[in-house]
Design an enzyme around this catalytic site. Structure first.
Site, short mmCIF file in Angstrom:
data_model
loop_
_atom_site.label_atom_id
_atom_site.label_comp_id
_atom_site.label_asym_id
_atom_site.label_seq_id
_atom_site.Cartn_x
_atom_site.Cartn_y
_atom_site.Cartn_z
N THR A 206 0.83 -1.20 0.00
CA THR A 206 0.00 0.00 0.00
C THR A 206 0.86 1.25 0.00
O THR A 206 1.95 1.27 0.59
CB THR A 206 -0.95 0.01 1.22
OG1 THR A 206 -1.53 1.30 1.35
CG2 THR A 206 -0.23 -0.31 2.52
N SER A 250 -0.92 3.25 10.38
CA SER A 250 -1.85 2.48 11.21
C SER A 250 -1.23 1.10 11.38
O SER A 250 -0.28 0.75 10.66
CB SER A 250 -3.22 2.32 10.52
OG SER A 250 -3.10 1.44 9.42
N TYR A 252 -2.55 -1.59 10.49
CA TYR A 252 -2.75 -2.26 9.19
C TYR A 252 -1.56 -1.96 8.26
O TYR A 252 -0.99 -2.87 7.65
CB TYR A 252 -4.07 -1.78 8.54
CG TYR A 252 -4.05 -1.88 7.05
CD1 TYR A 252 -4.05 -3.12 6.42
CD2 TYR A 252 -3.96 -0.73 6.24
CE1 TYR A 252 -3.99 -3.22 5.03
CE2 TYR A 252 -3.89 -0.82 4.88
CZ TYR A 252 -3.90 -2.06 4.27
OH TYR A 252 -3.83 -2.15 2.91
N HIS A 253 -1.21 -0.67 8.17
CA HIS A 253 -0.09 -0.31 7.29
C HIS A 253 1.22 -0.91 7.79
O HIS A 253 2.09 -1.26 7.00
CB HIS A 253 -0.01 1.21 7.16
CG HIS A 253 -1.14 1.81 6.36
ND1 HIS A 253 -2.29 2.30 6.94
CD2 HIS A 253 -1.30 1.98 5.02
CE1 HIS A 253 -3.11 2.74 6.00
NE2 HIS A 253 -2.53 2.57 4.82
N LYS A 256 1.61 -4.24 6.41
CA LYS A 256 2.03 -4.23 4.99
C LYS A 256 3.52 -3.99 4.88
O LYS A 256 4.19 -4.52 3.99
CB LYS A 256 1.25 -3.14 4.25
CG LYS A 256 -0.23 -3.45 4.08
CD LYS A 256 -0.43 -4.53 3.03
CE LYS A 256 -1.89 -4.71 2.68
NZ LYS A 256 -2.09 -5.67 1.59
N1 USQ Z 1 -11.16 10.04 4.93
C1 USQ Z 1 -12.04 11.09 5.14
N2 USQ Z 1 -13.35 10.77 5.30
C2 USQ Z 1 -13.83 9.50 5.25
C3 USQ Z 1 -12.93 8.45 5.02
C4 USQ Z 1 -11.60 8.75 4.88
O1 USQ Z 1 -11.65 12.26 5.19
O2 USQ Z 1 -15.05 9.32 5.41
C5 USQ Z 1 -9.74 10.33 4.70
C6 USQ Z 1 -8.79 9.62 5.65
O3 USQ Z 1 -8.59 10.36 6.82
C7 USQ Z 1 -7.54 9.48 4.79
C8 USQ Z 1 -8.07 9.42 3.35
O4 USQ Z 1 -9.40 9.88 3.41
O5 USQ Z 1 -6.74 10.62 4.90
C9 USQ Z 1 -8.07 8.01 2.76
O6 USQ Z 1 -8.76 7.16 3.66
P1 USQ Z 1 -9.39 5.77 3.18
O7 USQ Z 1 -10.18 5.22 4.31
O8 USQ Z 1 -10.09 5.93 1.87
O9 USQ Z 1 -8.10 4.93 2.86
P2 USQ Z 1 -7.00 4.32 3.81
O10 USQ Z 1 -7.41 4.17 5.21
O11 USQ Z 1 -5.75 5.08 3.55
O12 USQ Z 1 -6.88 2.84 3.25
C10 USQ Z 1 -7.33 2.48 1.94
C11 USQ Z 1 -7.59 0.99 1.91
C12 USQ Z 1 -6.29 0.27 2.19
C13 USQ Z 1 -5.24 0.72 1.19
C14 USQ Z 1 -5.08 2.23 1.26
C15 USQ Z 1 -4.17 2.79 0.22
O13 USQ Z 1 -8.56 0.65 2.88
O14 USQ Z 1 -6.50 -1.12 2.07
O15 USQ Z 1 -4.03 0.13 1.52
O16 USQ Z 1 -6.37 2.82 1.01
S1 USQ Z 1 -3.30 4.19 0.84
O17 USQ Z 1 -4.25 5.13 1.41
O18 USQ Z 1 -2.60 4.81 -0.25
O19 USQ Z 1 -2.42 3.70 1.88
#
Ligand code: USQ
Length: 474
Positions: A206, A250, A252-253, A256
């Site tokens: 990720t 996190s 989770y991360h 990874k």
């Molecule tokens: N966020 C909001 N509002 C929401 C949900 C999320 O502002 O209702 C924000 C979060 O704080 C974060 C961003 O949007 O800054 C992305 O959050 P996300 O929940 O869409 O993604 P994330 O937790 O980072 O994880 C997701 C997948 C995970 C993958 C990752 C890629 O669940 O499996 O590894 O995206 S990455 O984000 O590039 O690490």
């Protein structure tokens, strides 16, 4: 990208090289031992019956691909795509995701069938055969026996718990995430070493492994480029080829990052080969194969644990709930549609790395802030007659809200021929059409309580404070 000319034996995984008496390098095909040893330069893609031209470049005909986590959001569309391309597709899953989503009081918005029904639907509507076995990746005895039985040519590791908030909710969930992801991947590597060492491993990592460095340092594709230099106290050292720093956001991360190190070491110790995919946030639910029939639906989650931000925002807009922007909304990430992500993974399967090679790709097409996403979703929502409201709420996570984000994502285009087939606006329009179908809208409404976040990184649970609400101008 199109391979021209001679067969890429390194990608083949079927070639056994030998030096002939005169010192010349000759090769034997494991798939067709009857033809004996031959000069590697004597066979071209066009003349080799084992290779076939596909939309994703030349690929081994009937390539055997094992998908771990076939029941998931990504595993199922990948199975359909590969099967349609002529691969022999095998998969396992322990069905954990279905249980964990239910544990949060949520469900997939799109109705999904059992794996047995999906496999039958794939046969009926796409004419393809997919083999599925219910199996836990942690059941090493069963896993190793299965790898021995099918001798896959490529293995896709999607069997991981993918949620940052779930991993932060309490100690049991953190341990479950680490156990499943870290121990699962480690065991798998031993299984590949002992039973299918020539298989390529496509490991899903990720972008969040890198974090978002406040220095603005570019997020290189896993390894520093050859000309990267460290200057310190008047001296210079090359960083070329070293793994770039990881700064997970996190547990989770963290799991990874651990997976990355395990795979990196296995390639080094045992001459395995792997692409580690630093995956951006995936959104959408469109692919050619998924559209063939509703019985082929992939899951689509939108609750605070299992939904990603774009998918969540469209679902929230569809039921008139203000979009939940965490904190300032300036958090920036790399994004990619499901359809594009499936193309990328397929291209990586088609052109595997050299034996012993560990390589990393950053799999993103666009970089957006959460605020930009909310604005775009609100604007597109108006095309569907929706007057979308947004809200800034307390950020449940510990993450930088103001930071540079310089992602390098070149390899997939330059080396693997990836070309994006879908953009944000069209994907979100498609999502709105799906979310607004009455039965889907009802399923969103039924899990409304799970849409607003309650899981703080601090370990406390409870409603976040609403800081601000407004209706964005078009
Ligand atoms: N966020 C909001 N509002 C929401 C949900 C999320 O502002 O209702 C924000 C979060 O704080 C974060 C961003 O949007 O800054 C992305 O959050 P996300 O929940 O869409 O993604 P994330 O937790 O980072 O994880 C997701 C997948 C995970 C993958 C990752 C890629 O669940 O499996 O590894 O995206 S990455 O984000 O590039 O690490």
């Amino acid at each position: 990208m199109e391979f021209k000319g001679h067969v890429d034996f390194r990608a083949c995984g079927q070639a056994a090289f030998r030096r002939a008496a005169e010192g010349q390098l000759v090769v034997e095909c494991r798939r067709r031992p009857e033809i004996g040893y031959f000069d590697p330069l004597s066979i071209t893609f066009e003349s080799c019956s084992e290779w076939k031209k596909t939309d994703c470049g030349y690929m081994l005909d009937g390539m055997k691909v094992l998908i771990l986590g076939m029941d998931g959001y990504l595993g199922w569309p990948l199975a359909l795509k590969l099967a349609k391309l002529g691969c022999r597709v095998y998969g396992i899953d322990n069905m954990l995701r279905r249980r964990l989503v239910a544990e949060r009081g949520a469900q997939s918005v799109t109705e999904i069938r059992t794996m047995q029904e999906r496999v039958a639907a794939a046969k009926e509507h796409l004419g393809v055969d997919i083999e599925f076995r219910e199996m836990d990746l942690l059941d090493r005895e069963a896993l190793f026996a299965y790898i021995r039985e099918i001798r896959p040519e490529s293995i896709v590791q999607f069997a991981e718990i993918p949620s940052a908030p779930y991993s932060m909710a309490d100690v049991d969930k953190a341990v479950n995430t680490i156990q499943n992801n870290v121990v699962g991947t480690l065991g798998l590597l031993f299984g590949v070493r002992d039973h299918a060492p020539e298989a390529s491993i496509i490991k899903l990592g990720t972008m969040g492994e890198y974090g978002s460095p406040l220095t603005g340092r570019p997020l290189f594709e896993g390894l520093f480029p050859g000309d990267a230099v460290l200057q310190y106290q008047g001296q210079e050292w090359s960083l070329g080829g070293e793994l770039t720093p990881r700064d997970p956001v996190s547990f989770y991360h963290v799991s990874k990052v651990q997976g990355t190190f395990s795979v990196y070491e296995a390639c080094k110790y045992w001459w395995l080969r792997s692409y580690d995919v630093m995956q951006g946030v995936i959104y959408g639910n469109w692919s050619d194969e998924l559209q063939a029939h509703p019985d082929l639906n992939t899951r689509f989650d939108i609750d605070e644990w299992w939904g990603t931000v774009v998918n969540r925002f469209v679902a929230q807009a569809a039921i008139g709930m203000p979009l939940t922007i965490y904190g300032s909304g300036n958090q920036t990430r790399g994004y990619i549609t499901l359809r594009d992500a499936m193309q990328c993974i397929t291209r990586l399967i088609a052109a595997p790395p050299d034996p012993g090679q560990y390589d990393v790709v950053n799999q993103v097409t666009d970089v957006f802030s959460v605020m930009q996403i909310a604005q775009m979703v609100a604007t597109i929502g108006k095309e569907f007659g929706l007057d979308v409201e947004v809200q800034r709420i307390e950020n449940p996570r510990v993450e930088s809200e103001e930071h540079p984000y310089e992602v390098i994502h070149e390899k997939l285009q330059d080396r693997f021929g990836f070309a994006s087939e879908s953009g944000f606006a069209d994907e979100v329009r498609h999502l709105f059409r799906v979310m607004l179908q009455p039965e889907n809208r009802d399923r969103i409404l039924a899990q409304r309580a799970a849409l607003f976040p309650r899981t703080r990184w601090s370990g406390e649970h409870g409603e976040m404070k609403v800081l601000e609400r407004w209706k964005p101008a078009a």
